[in-house]
Design a protein around this motif. Structure first.
Motif, PDB file in Angstrom:
ATOM      1  N   LYS A 308       0.902  -1.030  -0.071  1.00 10.26           N
ATOM      2  CA  LYS A 308      -0.197  -0.202  -0.041  1.00 10.26           C
ATOM      3  C   LYS A 308       0.956   1.121  -0.076  1.00 10.26           C
ATOM      4  CE  LYS A 308      -4.210   0.522   2.504  1.00 10.26           C
ATOM      5  NZ  LYS A 308      -4.621   0.548   3.483  1.00 10.26           N
ATOM      6  N   LEU A 312       1.077   4.368  -2.693  1.00  8.03           N
ATOM      7  CA  LEU A 312       1.001   5.711  -2.503  1.00  8.03           C
ATOM      8  C   LEU A 312       2.144   6.433  -3.074  1.00  8.03           C
ATOM      9  CD1 LEU A 312      -0.694   5.844   1.018  1.00  8.03           C
ATOM     10  CD2 LEU A 312      -1.573   5.819  -1.362  1.00  8.03           C
ATOM     11  N   ARG A 316       2.027   9.383  -5.816  1.00 15.39           N
ATOM     12  CA  ARG A 316       2.500  10.846  -5.708  1.00 15.39           C
ATOM     13  C   ARG A 316       3.689  10.888  -6.995  1.00 15.39           C
ATOM     14  NH1 ARG A 316       6.918  12.606  -3.222  1.00 15.39           N
ATOM     15  NH2 ARG A 316       7.640  10.379  -2.753  1.00 15.39           N
ATOM     16  N   PHE A 342      -4.761   1.857  -5.674  1.00 16.16           N
ATOM     17  CA  PHE A 342      -4.632   3.016  -5.113  1.00 16.16           C
ATOM     18  C   PHE A 342      -3.673   3.889  -6.205  1.00 16.16           C
ATOM     19  CE2 PHE A 342      -4.788   0.622  -1.203  1.00 16.16           C
ATOM     20  CZ  PHE A 342      -6.092   1.509  -0.772  1.00 16.16           C
ATOM     21  N   ARG A 383     -11.685  16.501  -9.920  1.00 15.93           N
ATOM     22  CA  ARG A 383     -12.314  17.431  -9.025  1.00 15.93           C
ATOM     23  C   ARG A 383     -13.767  17.145  -9.033  1.00 15.93           C
ATOM     24  NH1 ARG A 383     -10.507  20.131  -4.354  1.00 15.93           N
ATOM     25  NH2 ARG A 383      -9.088  21.084  -5.182  1.00 15.93           N
ATOM     26  N   PHE A 400      -6.356   7.494  -5.533  1.00 19.54           N
ATOM     27  CA  PHE A 400      -6.021   8.028  -3.886  1.00 19.54           C
ATOM     28  C   PHE A 400      -6.597   9.115  -3.820  1.00 19.54           C
ATOM     29  CE2 PHE A 400      -2.955  10.420  -1.059  1.00 19.54           C
ATOM     30  CZ  PHE A 400      -3.392   9.699   0.092  1.00 19.54           C
ATOM     31  N   LEU A 401      -7.456   9.092  -2.677  1.00 20.41           N
ATOM     32  CA  LEU A 401      -8.135  10.284  -2.217  1.00 20.41           C
ATOM     33  C   LEU A 401      -7.426  11.566  -1.514  1.00 20.41           C
ATOM     34  CD1 LEU A 401     -11.242  10.889  -2.632  1.00 20.41           C
ATOM     35  CD2 LEU A 401     -11.598  10.290  -0.365  1.00 20.41           C
ATOM     36  N   MET A 402      -7.033  12.568  -2.244  1.00 17.03           N
ATOM     37  CA  MET A 402      -6.130  13.418  -1.837  1.00 17.03           C
ATOM     38  C   MET A 402      -6.892  14.726  -0.857  1.00 17.03           C
ATOM     39  SD  MET A 402      -2.979  13.287  -2.584  1.00 17.03           S
ATOM     40  CE  MET A 402      -2.332  15.017  -2.835  1.00 17.03           C
ATOM     41  N   ALA A 403      -8.128  14.635  -1.283  1.00 19.46           N
ATOM     42  CA  ALA A 403      -9.025  15.610  -0.076  1.00 19.46           C
ATOM     43  C   ALA A 403     -10.210  15.050  -0.363  1.00 19.46           C
ATOM     44  CB  ALA A 403      -9.034  17.143  -0.755  1.00 19.46           C
ATOM     45  N   SER A 404     -11.345  15.641   0.440  1.00 19.06           N
ATOM     46  CA  SER A 404     -12.622  14.881   0.170  1.00 19.06           C
ATOM     47  C   SER A 404     -13.292  14.937  -1.133  1.00 19.06           C
ATOM     48  CB  SER A 404     -13.352  15.437   1.381  1.00 19.06           C
ATOM     49  OG  SER A 404     -13.550  16.672   1.184  1.00 19.06           O
TER      50      SER A 404
ATOM     51  N   LEU B  32      -6.381  19.242   7.133  1.00 14.60           N
ATOM     52  CA  LEU B  32      -6.559  18.370   6.075  1.00 14.60           C
ATOM     53  C   LEU B  32      -8.133  18.716   5.578  1.00 14.60           C
ATOM     54  CD1 LEU B  32      -6.142  15.466   4.737  1.00 14.60           C
ATOM     55  CD2 LEU B  32      -7.499  14.524   6.581  1.00 14.60           C
ATOM     56  N   ASP B  35      -7.687  21.476   3.142  1.00 13.74           N
ATOM     57  CA  ASP B  35      -7.173  21.299   1.893  1.00 13.74           C
ATOM     58  C   ASP B  35      -5.466  21.468   2.081  1.00 13.74           C
ATOM     59  OD1 ASP B  35      -7.023  19.786  -0.158  1.00 13.74           O
ATOM     60  OD2 ASP B  35      -8.508  20.927  -1.397  1.00 13.74           O
ATOM     61  N   PRO B  39      -2.910  13.972   2.650  1.00 18.56           N
ATOM     62  CA  PRO B  39      -3.373  12.819   3.616  1.00 18.56           C
ATOM     63  C   PRO B  39      -2.045  12.283   4.077  1.00 18.56           C
ATOM     64  CG  PRO B  39      -4.955  12.758   1.983  1.00 18.56           C
ATOM     65  CD  PRO B  39      -4.035  13.788   1.503  1.00 18.56           C
ATOM     66  N   ILE B  40      -1.125  12.019   3.118  1.00 19.97           N
ATOM     67  CA  ILE B  40       0.109  11.231   3.222  1.00 19.97           C
ATOM     68  C   ILE B  40       0.967  11.872   4.173  1.00 19.97           C
ATOM     69  CG2 ILE B  40       2.389  10.377   2.396  1.00 19.97           C
ATOM     70  CD1 ILE B  40       0.873  10.023  -0.422  1.00 19.97           C
ATOM     71  N   PHE B 100     -10.071   9.774   5.086  1.00 22.35           N
ATOM     72  CA  PHE B 100     -11.247  10.535   4.981  1.00 22.35           C
ATOM     73  C   PHE B 100     -12.410   9.786   5.531  1.00 22.35           C
ATOM     74  CE2 PHE B 100      -8.601  12.754   1.971  1.00 22.35           C
ATOM     75  CZ  PHE B 100      -8.834  14.037   2.513  1.00 22.35           C
TER      76      PHE B 100
END
Ligand code: ZN
Lengths: 751, 129
Positions: A308, A312, A316, A342, A383, A400-404, B32, B35, B39-40, B100
Motif C-alpha cells: 500500500k 501511495l 505521488r 491506489f 475534482r 488515491f483520495l487527496m481531499a474529500s 486536512l 486542503d 493525507p500522506i 477521509f
C-alpha cells in the motif's frame, strides 16, 4: 429551454436518485443511498459519439467555486452574465459567447458545444500546465521464474508486445519503454540506441538495489526501436532453462520506481508466482479453515502494508500500476491488488494460464495488446463539485483520495468506474435542481493538457413518492456493490453482506411504511421502478465476491476488484449475468444491425433453471466469460451445425468454436464475436467461450450463476422474497436500533 | 511527601505535553479538511506521535499503580484499555488511504482525549498545590 439539454448518458454517470429529496430528513425517510456512479473517461464504442473537444479563448469558470460553464447554467441580465449552478454566484460572460468578432454576427449559443454537451473536453490553456507534459512511459516488470517460462507467459507477452509496438501511443516520438525481469535476481536491459544487441545486466543484491546504466534502461521507443525489437525477439527464449522458482517482485518494483520516478508513467507487472523472495516477500497464507468464519476477511485484506505504501509513493510520482496475474496457485491477490487500487490501474487474472492452449494465449494476447494501444489520460486529478447544500461524503474507486473531493489518478484508466456518496446538509427548497460536476485535468495522448468535464443535474422534490418513483435500482446495486467491497476490505465479509441486504430491506420497509395502511401488510410492495431491486440484491449476495461457501481467497479478491472497478454495465452483468436461449432464434437474431457494429441479440431470460428447457442450448455472459450450456436433449442438428460433431464428442471446457459455413453457426458466432468485441472495447476483457454439458462435472459452475434458484445455503428467489416480506413487516419495529440489530442477526442465522 | 509532590508534578507536565499533542492533532485534522495538507504528509506527521503518546500515558498510569494512587490509577485505566484495544486491532496508526472515512471518528477521539488530558492536568495541579 433547459429540457432539451441532456445529462450524460447512463454509462458516463448515473445517480441512485433521479429526484433528490429536498432535505436530509426526507432522504433519511426514503432510506435510499444517495450515490453517483460515474466513468467520465469511459471507453467509447464504435457507435457512440466522441466527446467534443473545444479550445475556447478562455475557459470560463465561476469566480467563486471554480466550476466550469456548462449547459445547465442560467443566463441573466439579457444574457450578458451567467449564474453558476454550483454556488449561485453571477459571473460575467466573455463577449465571444455573444458576438463573433470574425464573422461580425451574433453567436447562436445552441451551437456552442460547451453550452450544450454535458460531457466535454477543454484544451487547457497555459495556466493549467506545469512544465512539459508527461510522455507515455511504460516499464514492463516481468516475472521470469520457472512457472512463467513453463506456462509460456513470457514468450506470449514478448510476442504480443513486439507486434503491438506500432500501436502504443507515441505522439511526437516521445514514448519511452523499458524492461525489468526477475526471479531471485533482477535483470536489467540496456537498450541504448547505439547498441546492436541489448545487454542484460544482472543485479543479485536485493537489499540495496543498485541500478546499473540508469539512463539506458528506459529508452525512447522510436530511437531504440531496433534494439527493442531484437530484445523482444530474444526474451521468449532468454530464460528457457531456468529452474528458479523464486520471484522478487518487491525488489523489481522498487527498481522500476527508481527508474521512472522522475517522469512518472506506467508499471505493468506480469506475475506467475507469489512474490516469495527478498524484502516484503509474501507467504502462502491461504487457510481454508478460515472460510465462512469471521476471520475470513483477514485473507481478503493486504498481508503487508509495504504494498500500500509503495502504491501511495507511486501515486505521488504519477505512476500507475497494472497487474497481470497468471498463477494457478495462491498468489495473494488480496495484497497484490492494492497496487492497482491506489494508482488508478487494473488487475487482470488468468488462473492456471497455459499458453499452449490457444484460448489462453489468445485471451491474454488480445487483452495485452489492447492494454498497450488504448487511449489513456496521464498525470490526472479529478475534482468533484456539487451544488451548495449537497456534499461528497465518500468516494469509491481505484485512486488515491487527496481531499474529500479531490482524487489523484496517475492514469485515467477508461476501464475504471468510480462512485461517490453524497449527503444533503442543508434545505434545498430554493433549488429547482442540484448539480454534480466532475472535472479531470489530464495529459492526453497527444501531449495536450485537457480538462474532461461532465455535468449532471437532478431535479429536487419535496414529495417522497417522487423520490421512490425516480430511484434507479441498477445504480443502487452498482453503488452498493462498490460500498460493500470497501466494507469487506476494511471490516468483515459479514458486514458487507449485511450492508447489501439491509439496503434493500430498509428501502422496501421505508416505502411500505410511508405508503401503505397496516391492513394490507401481507403483499410485498415495492414501487414498480424498483422491482429489480430485490433480485439484484439477491444476485449480489450470491456473487462469488460475497456469497458463503468455500471460495479460495484469490478468487474472491479478484471478484471484489471486478465489482469495485468495472463500468456500470459490466458490473451489472457480473452481478446478474445475461442468459440467452440460442436454440430458437428469431428471423434476424444474430444478424448484423444495419449501419451499426451491433447484431440483433436474442431476448434475455431470467436466471433460473426453471426457465430453461430439456432440449435447450443457452449462452450465458457474466461479463468475464461466455458459457454455452448444452442440455442432454439438445437438438443434434443444431449441435452438429455449431460444433461439427455430436454431443457425445464435445468436450467441456474452454473452446474455440469452428466457423462452419451454415446459417446457424454464423449467427451464433456473430453473437459471440459481438460480445467479445464490445467487452474488449468497454472493459478490455476478451472472454473465453466455455462449454458446459448438462451431464458434466463443470455444471455446478454454470448453475452457480442461476441466482434465482436455491444454491447451497443460499435461498431461492421466491424464498428470498418471502424472507424480505417478513423483514419488511417487522420493519416498523426496526426504528429502534437494538431491534434492528436483532433482526439482522436473526437473518444471518436463517440465511 | 516530597516524592508524591514530585510524582504529581511529573504527571501534570506529562498531561500538559499530551494535551499539546492532542491540540496539534486537532489542528492538523482541520488543516486536512481545508486542503492545507495532503493525507500522506498528515499521516506520517501524526503517526510519529501515536506510540510515544500511548507509552507516556501508560507509564504514567503504571506509576500511579506502583505508588498506590488508586484514584488516579482508576481515572487513567479506561484510556489505557482503550489504547491497548486500538493497538491490538491494529487501528492505532492513521492510514492515508482511509483517513477521509475515519476522519470524523479520529477528530472525536482526539477531542475527547484533549478534554481528558485537560482534566488530568488540572487535577494533578490541584493535588500538587
Ligand atoms: Zn460557482
Amino acid at each position: 429551454m433547459q429540457s432539451e439539454k441532456k445529462n450524460p448518458s447512463n454509462q458516463y454517470c448515473c445517480s441512485t436518485l433521479n429526484a433528490v429529496p429536498q432535505n436530509n430528513a426526507l432522504l433519511q425517510k426514503s432510506k435510499i443511498p444517495f450515490g453517483l456512479v460515474f466513468a467520465p473517461y469511459k471507453n467509447i464504442g464504435p457507435d457512440e459519439p466522441e466527446v467534443p473537444v473545444v479550445s475556447p479563448e478562455v475557459i470560463v469558470r465561476c469566480k467563486i467555486c471554480r466550476a466550469y460553464i456548462n449547459p445547465f447554467v442560467t443566463f441573466v441580465d439579457q444574457g450578458t452574465r451567467w449564474k453558476c449552478n454550483i454556488c449561485h454566484v453571477v459571473n460575467d460572460l466573455p463577449a465571444f459567447y455573444s458576438w463573433d468578432s470574425k464573422t461580425r454576427q451574433a453567436v447562436d449559443r445552441n451551437t456552442i458545444p460547451e453550452l450544450n454537451s454535458s460531457v466535454i473536453e477543454f484544451v487547457a490553456t497555459q495556466e493549467y500546465t506545469r512544465g512539459p507534459p508527461q510522455p507515455v512511459v511504460i516499464m514492463f516488470v516481468m516475472d521470469v521464474s520457472f512457472q512463467s517460462i513453463q506456462s509460456g507467459m513470457v514468450a506470449t507477452a514478448a510476442r504480443t508486445i513486439l507486434s503491438t509496438l506500432d500501436s502504443i501511443p507515441n505522439y511526437d516520438n516521445r514514448t519511452k519503454i523499458g524492461f525489468i525481469t526477475y526471479d531471485s535476481t533482477l535483470h536489467f536491459y540496456n537498450l541504448n540506441s547505439n547498441l546492436n544487441e541489448p545487454q542484460m545486466l544482472v543485479v543479485s543484491d536485493l537489499e540495496d538495489i543498485f541500478i546499473p546504466a540508469p539512463d539506458d534502461l528506459l529508452v525512447n521507443l522510436s530511437e531504440s526501436r531496433s534494439v527493442i525489437e531484437s530484445f523482444l525477439n530474444k526474451l521468449g527464449n532468454m530464460h528457457k532453462s531456468t529452474q528458479n522458482v523464486n520471484s522478487a517482485l518487491p525488489a523489481a518494483l522498487t527498481a522500476a520506481n527508481k527508474i521512472i520516478g522522475q517522469i512518472g508513467g506506467k508499471i505493468a507487472i506480469f506475475q506467475s508466482n507469489i512474490p516469495n523472495c527478498g524484502k516484503n516477500a509474501l507467504k502462502k497464507r491461504e487457510d481454508p479453515s478460515l472460510y465462512n468464519t469471521s476471520k475470513e476477511s483477514t485473507l481478503l485484506q493486504p498481508a503487508d502494508n509495504w504494498y500500500k505504501e509503495f502504491a501511495l509513493d507511486c501515486s505521488r510520482k504519477q505512476i500507475c500500476i497494472d497487474t497481470f496475474i497468471f498463477s494457478g496457485q495462491y498468489t495473494d491477490i488480496a495484497t497484490l491488488s492494492t497496487l492497482p487500487r491506489f494508482t488508478g490501474g487494473s488487475i487482470y487474472f488468468y488462473p492456471g494460464f497455459d499458453a499452449s492452449r490457444a484460448e489462453d494465449a489468445n485471451k491474454f494476447s488480445s487483452e495485452l495488446s489492447r492494454f498497450l494501444s488504448k487511449k489513456i489520460g496521464l498525470e490526472a486529478v479529478l475534482r468533484i463539485r456539487s451544488t451548495r447544500g449537497v456534499s461528497v461524503k465518500a468516494c469509491y474507486g481505484n485512486f488515491f483520495l487527496m481531499a474529500s473531493d479531490l482524487v489523484q489518478l496517475p492514469n485515467v484508466n477508461p476501464d475504471n468506474c468510480y462512485a461517490l456518496e453524497a449527503s444533503i446538509d442543508k434545505d434545498l427548497t430554493s433549488e429547482p435542481y442540484i448539480c454534480f460536476q466532475g472535472a479531470i485535468l489530464h495529459t492526453s495522448n497527444n501531449g495536450e493538457r485537457r480538462i474532461r468535464v461532465f455535468t449532471n443535474i437532478i431535479p429536487v422534490t419535496n414529495n417522497l413518492t417522487e423520490v421512490f418513483a425516480n430511484a434507479d435500482p441498477r445504480a443502487i446495486a452498482a453503488f452498493t456493490a462498490k460500498k460493500a467491497v470497501e466494507r469487506t476490505i476494511t471490516d468483515k465479509l459479514e458486514d458487507a453482506r449485511n450492508l447489501i441486504i439491509n439496503t434493500c430491506i430498509d428501502i422496501m420497509g421505508a416505502y411500505k411504511q410511508a405508503f401503505t395502511s397496516s391492513g394490507q401488510a401481507s403483499q410485498l410492495l415495492i414501487i414498480e421502478n424498483l422491482a429489480l431491486l430485490p433480485v439484484l440484491t439477491q444476485a449480489l449476495l450470491k456473487n462469488i465476491a460475497f456469497r458463503r461457501g468455500n471460495i479460495p481467497s484469490d478468487i474472491r479478491s479478484f471478484a471484489l476488484s471486478v465489482l469495485y472497478g468495472s463500468p456500470i454495465e459490466n458490473a451489472l452483468s457480473y452481478i446478474y449475468s445475461k442468459l440467452y436461449a440460442i436454440h430458437i432464434l428469431d428471423a434476424n437474431t444474430g444478424l448484423p444491425i444495419p449501419n451499426t457494429s451491433q447484431v440483433y441479440m436474442p431476448p434475455r431470460i431470467n436466471l433460473s433453471m426453471q426457465r430453461m428447457t430439456q432440449d435447450g442450448i443457452y449462452l450465458l455472459d457474466n461479463s468475464q466469460h461466455i458459457i454455452i450450456w448444452l442440455s442432454r436433449g439438445s437438438n443434434p442438428e443444431l449441435v452438429n451445425a455449431l460444433f461439427q460433431k455430436p454431443y457425445e464428442a464435445i468436450a467441456s471446457g474452454k473452446t474455440t468454436l469452428p466457423t462452419p459455413n451454415n446459417d446457424y453457426a454464423t449467427r451464433i458466432n456473430n453473437i459471440i464475436e459481438f460480445i467479445r468485441k464490445d467487452r474488449l472495447i468497454s472493459y478490455n476483457n476478451s472472454p473465453y467461450v466455455y462449454i458446459v454439458k448438462e451431464d458434466d462435472n463443470t455444471r455446478g459452475w454454470f448453475i452457480s450463476h442461476m441466482v434465482e434458484d436455491k444454491l447451497d445455503s443460499e435461498l431461492s428467489y421466491p424464498q428470498f422474497l418471502s424472507h424480505l416480506r417478513e423483514q419488511v413487516i417487522l420493519y416498523k419495529l426496526r426504528d429502534f436500533p437494538s431491534i434492528h440489530h436483532k433482526y439482522s442477526n436473526n437473518y444471518q442465522r436463517r440465511y | 511527601m516530597g516524592g508524591e509532590a514530585l510524582l504529581f508534578l511529573f504527571a501534570a507536565i506529562l498531561s500538559a505535553l499530551l494535551l499539546f499533542i492532542m491540540v496539534y492533532f486537532i489542528i492538523m485534522f482541520s488543516d486536512l479538511e481545508c486542503d492545507y495538507i495532503n493525507p500522506i504528509d498528515l499521516c506520517s506527521k501524526l503517526n510519529q506521535f501515536v506510540l510515544p503518546n500511548y507509552i507516556a500515558h501508560t507509564v504514567l498510569t503504571v506509576l500511579f499503580l506502583l505508588t498506590g494512587k488508586w484514584l488516579s490509577f482508576l481515572f487513567n485505566l479506561p484510556l489505557v484499555i482503550y489504547n491497548v484495544k486500538r493497538y491490538m486491532d491494529n487501528k492505532h496508526m492513521y492510514d492515508a488511504t482511509e483517513i477521509f472515512r475515519t476522519l470524523s471518528y479520529d477528530k472525536k477521539e482526539s477531542f475527547i482525549k484533549l478534554i481528558f488530558f485537560f482534566i488530568s492536568f488540572f487535577l494533578c495541579k490541584l493535588i500538587f498545590y
